[in-house]
Motif scaffolding. Sequence first.
Motif, PDB file in Angstrom:
ATOM      1  N   LEU A  48      83.804  66.821  16.677  1.00 26.14           N
ATOM      2  CA  LEU A  48      83.772  65.159  16.843  1.00 26.14           C
ATOM      3  C   LEU A  48      83.900  64.435  15.903  1.00 26.14           C
ATOM      4  N   THR A  49      84.440  63.169  15.309  1.00 27.24           N
ATOM      5  CA  THR A  49      84.433  62.471  14.347  1.00 27.24           C
ATOM      6  C   THR A  49      84.940  61.092  14.860  1.00 27.24           C
ATOM      7  N   ALA A  50      84.866  60.347  13.954  1.00 29.14           N
ATOM      8  CA  ALA A  50      84.673  59.352  14.378  1.00 29.14           C
ATOM      9  C   ALA A  50      86.025  58.550  12.718  1.00 29.14           C
ATOM     10  N   HIS A  51      86.713  57.323  13.458  1.00 20.04           N
ATOM     11  CA  HIS A  51      87.707  57.152  12.479  1.00 20.04           C
ATOM     12  C   HIS A  51      86.708  56.325  11.284  1.00 20.04           C
ATOM     13  N   SER A  52      86.729  56.496  10.174  1.00 20.44           N
ATOM     14  CA  SER A  52      85.976  55.425   8.803  1.00 20.44           C
ATOM     15  C   SER A  52      86.378  54.210   9.044  1.00 20.44           C
ATOM     16  N   THR A  53      87.178  53.295   9.269  1.00 18.20           N
ATOM     17  CA  THR A  53      86.643  52.583  10.215  1.00 18.20           C
ATOM     18  C   THR A  53      85.806  51.325  11.139  1.00 18.20           C
ATOM     19  N   ARG A  54      84.803  52.428  11.574  1.00 17.53           N
ATOM     20  CA  ARG A  54      84.096  52.385  12.674  1.00 17.53           C
ATOM     21  C   ARG A  54      82.934  52.575  11.965  1.00 17.53           C
ATOM     22  N   PRO A  55      81.582  51.859  12.200  1.00 19.64           N
ATOM     23  CA  PRO A  55      80.649  51.710  11.558  1.00 19.64           C
ATOM     24  C   PRO A  55      79.550  52.683  11.836  1.00 19.64           C
ATOM     25  N   TYR A  56      79.489  53.809  12.430  1.00 22.57           N
ATOM     26  CA  TYR A  56      78.802  54.779  12.225  1.00 22.57           C
ATOM     27  C   TYR A  56      79.261  56.276  11.793  1.00 22.57           C
ATOM     28  N   LYS A  57      78.298  56.541  10.785  1.00 23.61           N
ATOM     29  CA  LYS A  57      79.179  57.605   9.839  1.00 23.61           C
ATOM     30  C   LYS A  57      77.937  58.969  10.133  1.00 23.61           C
ATOM     31  N   ASP A  58      77.863  58.873  10.909  1.00 24.47           N
ATOM     32  CA  ASP A  58      76.555  60.379  11.453  1.00 24.47           C
ATOM     33  C   ASP A  58      76.308  60.445  13.123  1.00 24.47           C
ATOM     34  N   TRP A  59      76.136  61.311  13.838  1.00 34.66           N
ATOM     35  CA  TRP A  59      75.843  61.375  15.122  1.00 34.66           C
ATOM     36  C   TRP A  59      74.759  59.667  16.014  1.00 34.66           C
ATOM     37  N   ALA A  60      73.470  60.073  15.206  1.00 38.09           N
ATOM     38  CA  ALA A  60      72.411  58.791  15.707  1.00 38.09           C
ATOM     39  C   ALA A  60      73.506  58.009  15.777  1.00 38.09           C
ATOM     40  N   ALA A  61      74.093  57.097  14.575  1.00 38.77           N
ATOM     41  CA  ALA A  61      74.233  55.659  14.071  1.00 38.77           C
ATOM     42  C   ALA A  61      75.496  55.691  15.806  1.00 38.77           C
ATOM     43  N   MET A  62      75.987  56.775  15.660  1.00 36.85           N
ATOM     44  CA  MET A  62      77.335  56.824  17.264  1.00 36.85           C
ATOM     45  C   MET A  62      76.269  56.831  18.491  1.00 36.85           C
ATOM     46  N   ALA A  63      75.708  57.295  18.874  1.00 41.18           N
ATOM     47  CA  ALA A  63      74.436  57.726  19.969  1.00 41.18           C
ATOM     48  C   ALA A  63      73.961  55.996  19.574  1.00 41.18           C
ATOM     49  N   ALA A  64      73.341  55.618  19.414  1.00 37.26           N
ATOM     50  CA  ALA A  64      72.925  54.339  18.800  1.00 37.26           C
ATOM     51  C   ALA A  64      73.964  53.332  19.587  1.00 37.26           C
TER      52      ALA A  64
END
Length: 324
Positions: free
Chosen positions: A129-145
Motif C-alpha cells: 500500500l503506497t501513497a503518492h509523494s505529493t500527499r502529506p502522509y508518509k506512513d500508515w499512522a498519518a494516512m489513517a489519521a
Amino acid sequence: MTTSTRRLLLAGGATLLAAPALRAQSAWPSGPIRIIAPFPPGGSTDALSRLLQQPLSQALGVPVIVENRAGASGSLGTAAVARSAPDGNTWVLVFDTHAVNPALIPNMGFDTERDLTPLLLFGTAPMVLTAHSTRPYKDWAAMAAAARARPDTLTYGTIGNGSLAHLTMALVGRTTGLQLVHVPYRGGGPLAAAALAGEVDLPIATRPAIGVHVDSGTLVALAQTGSTRSPTMPNVPTLAECGVAGIDARAFWGFLGPANMPAAIKQRMEAELRKALEIETVRTRVTNLGIDLEPQGEEAFRAFLSRQIRTWGQVVRENNIRPD
C-alpha cells in the motif's frame, strides 16, 4: 497349491497392479506439453510460464508450448485445463484470482477444488500500500489519521473490482473502520500510470506492478499486506506492525493440472519444475518478478488454496462485491 506357486502368483499380481503406473511413467510425455497462461501476454503468469518453458522442454524431451487464453479473470483458460484429459499434456499457471473467482463467478463451468490437481505452489508476494509523494502522509499512522478526519475522501487504486487488492482493502476497512473510496483500474498498466500521475491517493498492488515508482521516490510505501515482511521489501512494515491484526493477503502463483492424474506423471512434473526453479538464471528472474519463492507440493498447495478460497469468499459475500 505349493508355497512357491503361491509366491509366484502374488508376485505376478503385484506386477499387474504396478503396470498402469509404469506405463504412465514410461509413456509420458508422448507429445507436446501445453502450459496455459490464463491472462494476456506481458503479465506475471505469462512471464513465469515462459521462464519455465525451455528448462522443462529440455528435461522432458518434448516441445513445451505456452498458450495465452485470457478471459473471466483467468477462469476461461483454467476451465480448459479442468476439462482436459488427465494425461499430463495440459497444465495451467494461475495467479491469486484463482482463489477469488469461485465467489465472484458462480458459473465458471468447473469446480476449483474438485476438477483440478494443485501440483506446485511456486511462491507468494505481499501487496504494498503506497501513497503518492505529493500527499502529506508518509506512513500508515498519518494516512489513517487523514482518513478518519475526512471519511470517504481518500481514494485507493487497484487493478480491478474483485481483485485481491480490492478485497484486502475491504477487509482493512471492516477491521479498522477507515472509510476509503475504491478506484478500480483495468489492469496493472493503467494502475501504474495512474499511480505515477498521482490520480489516486493510495495505489495498492504487488511490487512488480508499482515497485519501480517506489524505488524512484514517486510513491511512498506505507505497509505490506503479508503476515511477515517480504525479503523484497525488508524496510516496509506489515499491516500487523501498523496495528491492523489478522490480515495475511498475498498474491500467489501455482501450477495445476486436471484432476485424477497418474501419480507417476505428477511426481515427474513436480520434480522437473523444482529443478527448473533451482537454475540460477531462472531463480533470479523469478525473484525479480517480486515472487518470494517457496515451492510447496500438492497437499500443502491444496490446503493453501482451500484457506484462500474460504477467506476471500467470505470477504466477497460480506461486502457484496461484484466483478467488473
